[in-house]
Design a protein around this motif. Structure first.
Motif, PDB file in Angstrom:
ATOM      1  N   GLY A   7      10.609  24.990  -5.595  1.00 33.43           N
ATOM      2  CA  GLY A   7      11.422  25.767  -4.663  1.00 33.43           C
ATOM      3  C   GLY A   7      12.300  26.791  -5.377  1.00 33.43           C
ATOM      4  N   GLY A   8      12.520  27.900  -4.697  1.00 29.57           N
ATOM      5  CA  GLY A   8      13.422  28.915  -5.233  1.00 29.57           C
ATOM      6  C   GLY A   8      14.813  28.348  -5.450  1.00 29.57           C
ATOM      7  N   SER A   9      15.151  27.340  -4.656  1.00 26.60           N
ATOM      8  CA  SER A   9      16.479  26.730  -4.772  1.00 26.60           C
ATOM      9  C   SER A   9      16.633  25.927  -6.058  1.00 26.60           C
ATOM     10  CB  SER A   9      16.725  25.807  -3.572  1.00 26.60           C
ATOM     11  OG  SER A   9      15.791  24.758  -3.598  1.00 26.60           O
ATOM     12  N   ASP A 178      15.657  21.087  -3.565  1.00 28.25           N
ATOM     13  CA  ASP A 178      16.954  20.673  -4.135  1.00 28.25           C
ATOM     14  C   ASP A 178      17.620  19.540  -3.356  1.00 28.25           C
ATOM     15  OD1 ASP A 178      17.643  22.105  -1.888  1.00 28.25           O
ATOM     16  OD2 ASP A 178      19.313  23.168  -2.834  1.00 28.25           O
ATOM     17  N   GLY A 181      14.423  15.234   0.374  1.00 31.30           N
ATOM     18  CA  GLY A 181      13.298  15.333   1.308  1.00 31.30           C
ATOM     19  C   GLY A 181      13.821  15.846   2.634  1.00 31.30           C
ATOM     20  N   ILE A 182      13.169  15.424   3.725  1.00 29.09           N
ATOM     21  CA  ILE A 182      13.591  15.847   5.050  1.00 29.09           C
ATOM     22  C   ILE A 182      14.564  14.818   5.624  1.00 29.09           C
ATOM     23  CG2 ILE A 182      12.817  16.423   7.387  1.00 29.09           C
ATOM     24  CD1 ILE A 182      10.067  17.012   6.127  1.00 29.09           C
ATOM     25  N   TYR A 183      15.683  15.298   6.076  1.00 28.04           N
ATOM     26  CA  TYR A 183      16.709  14.431   6.664  1.00 28.04           C
ATOM     27  C   TYR A 183      16.748  14.657   8.168  1.00 28.04           C
ATOM     28  CZ  TYR A 183      18.656  13.514   1.993  1.00 28.04           C
ATOM     29  OH  TYR A 183      18.851  13.117   0.699  1.00 28.04           O
ATOM     30  N   ASP A 184      17.462  13.795   8.865  1.00 26.13           N
ATOM     31  CA  ASP A 184      17.595  13.997  10.313  1.00 26.13           C
ATOM     32  C   ASP A 184      18.490  15.203  10.621  1.00 26.13           C
ATOM     33  OD1 ASP A 184      19.861  12.746   9.382  1.00 26.13           O
ATOM     34  OD2 ASP A 184      20.021  11.318  11.046  1.00 26.13           O
ATOM     35  N   LYS A 185      19.264  15.622   9.652  1.00 19.54           N
ATOM     36  CA  LYS A 185      20.039  16.864   9.765  1.00 19.54           C
ATOM     37  C   LYS A 185      20.329  17.368   8.359  1.00 19.54           C
ATOM     38  CE  LYS A 185      23.892  13.791  10.677  1.00 19.54           C
ATOM     39  NZ  LYS A 185      24.721  13.201  11.694  1.00 19.54           N
ATOM     40  N   ILE A 213      17.122  18.460  12.901  1.00 20.55           N
ATOM     41  CA  ILE A 213      16.898  19.402  11.799  1.00 20.55           C
ATOM     42  C   ILE A 213      17.444  20.802  12.076  1.00 20.55           C
ATOM     43  CG2 ILE A 213      14.605  20.234  12.454  1.00 20.55           C
ATOM     44  CD1 ILE A 213      13.871  19.928   9.434  1.00 20.55           C
ATOM     45  N   ASP A 214      18.040  21.360  11.038  1.00 22.64           N
ATOM     46  CA  ASP A 214      18.571  22.704  11.113  1.00 22.64           C
ATOM     47  C   ASP A 214      17.426  23.669  10.803  1.00 22.64           C
ATOM     48  OD1 ASP A 214      19.816  25.063  10.779  1.00 22.64           O
ATOM     49  OD2 ASP A 214      21.204  24.416   9.216  1.00 22.64           O
ATOM     50  N   GLY A 217      17.760  26.524   8.439  1.00 19.94           N
ATOM     51  CA  GLY A 217      17.746  26.206   7.009  1.00 19.94           C
ATOM     52  C   GLY A 217      16.315  26.343   6.518  1.00 19.94           C
ATOM     53  N   MET A 219      14.215  24.075   5.628  1.00 16.49           N
ATOM     54  CA  MET A 219      13.295  22.957   5.827  1.00 16.49           C
ATOM     55  C   MET A 219      12.334  23.146   7.002  1.00 16.49           C
ATOM     56  SD  MET A 219      12.784  20.627   3.831  1.00 16.49           S
ATOM     57  CE  MET A 219      13.725  20.195   2.404  1.00 16.49           C
ATOM     58  N   LYS A 222       9.078  24.963   6.137  1.00 15.53           N
ATOM     59  CA  LYS A 222       8.309  24.120   5.231  1.00 15.53           C
ATOM     60  C   LYS A 222       7.550  23.060   6.010  1.00 15.53           C
ATOM     61  CE  LYS A 222      11.430  23.749   1.749  1.00 15.53           C
ATOM     62  NZ  LYS A 222      11.162  25.074   1.188  1.00 15.53           N
TER      63      LYS A 222
HETATM   64  P1  ADP Z   1      13.334  25.854  -1.517  1.00 10.45           P
HETATM   65  O1  ADP Z   1      14.045  27.084  -1.997  1.00 10.45           O
HETATM   66  O2  ADP Z   1      13.410  24.705  -2.477  1.00 10.45           O
HETATM   67  O3  ADP Z   1      11.977  26.084  -1.010  1.00 10.45           O
HETATM   68  P2  ADP Z   1      15.040  25.909   0.813  1.00 10.45           P
HETATM   69  O4  ADP Z   1      16.390  26.278   0.260  1.00 10.45           O
HETATM   70  O5  ADP Z   1      14.252  26.949   1.514  1.00 10.45           O
HETATM   71  O6  ADP Z   1      14.151  25.255  -0.325  1.00 10.45           O
HETATM   72  O7  ADP Z   1      15.177  24.617   1.748  1.00 10.45           O
HETATM   73  C1  ADP Z   1      15.847  23.484   1.283  1.00 10.45           C
HETATM   74  C2  ADP Z   1      17.171  23.413   1.980  1.00 10.45           C
HETATM   75  O8  ADP Z   1      16.965  23.169   3.367  1.00 10.45           O
HETATM   76  C3  ADP Z   1      18.048  22.297   1.524  1.00 10.45           C
HETATM   77  O9  ADP Z   1      18.850  22.658   0.420  1.00 10.45           O
HETATM   78  C4  ADP Z   1      18.919  22.022   2.769  1.00 10.45           C
HETATM   79  O10 ADP Z   1      20.188  22.607   2.628  1.00 10.45           O
HETATM   80  C5  ADP Z   1      18.177  22.745   3.898  1.00 10.45           C
HETATM   81  N1  ADP Z   1      17.937  21.911   5.067  1.00 10.45           N
HETATM   82  C6  ADP Z   1      18.191  22.257   6.341  1.00 10.45           C
HETATM   83  N2  ADP Z   1      17.904  21.275   7.190  1.00 10.45           N
HETATM   84  C7  ADP Z   1      17.441  20.244   6.452  1.00 10.45           C
HETATM   85  C8  ADP Z   1      16.974  18.928   6.762  1.00 10.45           C
HETATM   86  N3  ADP Z   1      16.921  18.467   8.021  1.00 10.45           N
HETATM   87  N4  ADP Z   1      16.561  18.130   5.742  1.00 10.45           N
HETATM   88  C9  ADP Z   1      16.601  18.570   4.467  1.00 10.45           C
HETATM   89  N5  ADP Z   1      17.041  19.816   4.113  1.00 10.45           N
HETATM   90  C10 ADP Z   1      17.463  20.647   5.091  1.00 10.45           C
END
Ligand code: ADP
Length: 263
Positions: A7-9, A178, A181-185, A213-214, A217, A219, A222
């Motif tokens: 991930g870019g993060s 970063d 995994g996937i969280y409920d929020k 899920i937000d 964001g 996730m 993805k």
């Molecule tokens: P990457 O750059 O690694 O592809 P992103 O920054 O695009 O990843 O996505 C990861 C981010 O998504 C996490 O740092 C988190 O802040 C955000 N995010 C938003 N909703 C969720 C969720 N339900 N579960 C996990 N991460 C989430």
């Protein structure tokens, strides 16, 4: 074969407003890749602070207003293409330094989207590189789009993962980000967020309730790319690359805390 997305993060400082590498992470992760015992491997990486600020500033992928706007977007395209190529050069070099036979693949030189989804891409060379034992390193980029109202689009590393998985049918798809995994929020916003170990449908995480899920964001996008792979019986895993050892363990097939996308 394994497709590993970084991930870019993880490899850049994503919050930075200018391109900034996370050298510490990149060094550790590329060493873990080299130390693992994988067979064929494709590395896909995100753009992080090398791509997003520029693509956003020049509104790549938004509708073109007039000729002046087209020229502006073309300048933004050129700048973004250069920045993410630079990041790719750095990632490939780090991999090579640690002993991985990396080879750079530039999406904007052979991938065309239509309405922001990949329409055509000739994978002949990627297949040949893999057969020879190279590790192709491909990344989120700006590309030409067949839709004349936009002409150009931002192509995410996540969409590339899905496309390559569809065409090349890897045994495993691993997305390293970063968070665990996937969280409920969003765990970055809500300290009480719970990790979901298995995700098999969007409904599970996208009920529209505030506690879920937000999707704004990273996730949401993805998850929908990865869920699309379930039709082809391809499962995928989301793991945390900020935790030392996770990439190596995951590549070696050892259990790592994370989310599995499966039926
Ligand atoms: P990457 O750059 O690694 O592809 P992103 O920054 O695009 O990843 O996505 C990861 C981010 O998504 C996490 O740092 C988190 O802040 C955000 N995010 C938003 N909703 C969720 C969720 N339900 N579960 C996990 N991460 C989430």
């Amino acid at each position: 074969m394994i497709i590993l997305k970084l991930g870019g993060s993880v490899i850049t400082r994503k919050e930075a407003d200018k391109p900034t590498i996370n050298h510490e992470n990149l060094k550790r992760i590329t060493r873990e890749v080299a130390e693992s015992t994988h067979q064929k491997l494709i590395v896909v990486h995100g753009a992080g602070s090398f791509g997003h600020p520029l693509a956003k500033k020049y509104a790549i992928g938004d509708e073109i207003q007039d000729n002046l706007d087209l020229k502006k977007k073309m300048l933004g395209f050129s700048l973004t293409q250069h920045a993410v190529k630079e990041l790719n050069g750095i990632v490939s070099e780090y991999l090579r330094m640690h002993g991985t036979l990396s080879v750079s693949i530039q999406p904007s030189s052979f991938i065309l989207t239509k309405n922001k989804r990949i329409k055509s891409a000739d994978l002949t060379l990627i297949k040949r590189y893999l057969e020879l034992g190279f590790v192709p390193v491909i990344y989120g980029d700006v590309v030409l789009d067949a839709d004349e109202s936009i002409e150009m689009a931002v192509l995410s590393g996540d969409q590339i993962v899905k496309y390559l998985a569809e065409k090349l049918k890897p045994e495993r798809v691993i997305l390293a980000t970063d968070v665990d995994g996937i969280y409920d929020k969003n765990p970055k916003k809500y300290p009480d967020a719970q990790l979901i170990e298995t995700v098999s449908s969007l409904e599970q995480i996208e009920t529209g309730e505030e506690t879920n899920i937000d999707v704004t964001g990273g996730m949401g996008g993805k998850v929908s790319e990865l869920l699309g792979l379930l039709d082809l019986e391809i499962e995928s895993e989301i793991i945390n690359a900020n935790k030392t050892g996770n990439i190596k363990k995951a590549l070696n097939g050892e259990k790592v805390t994370g989310t599995t996308i499966k039926r």
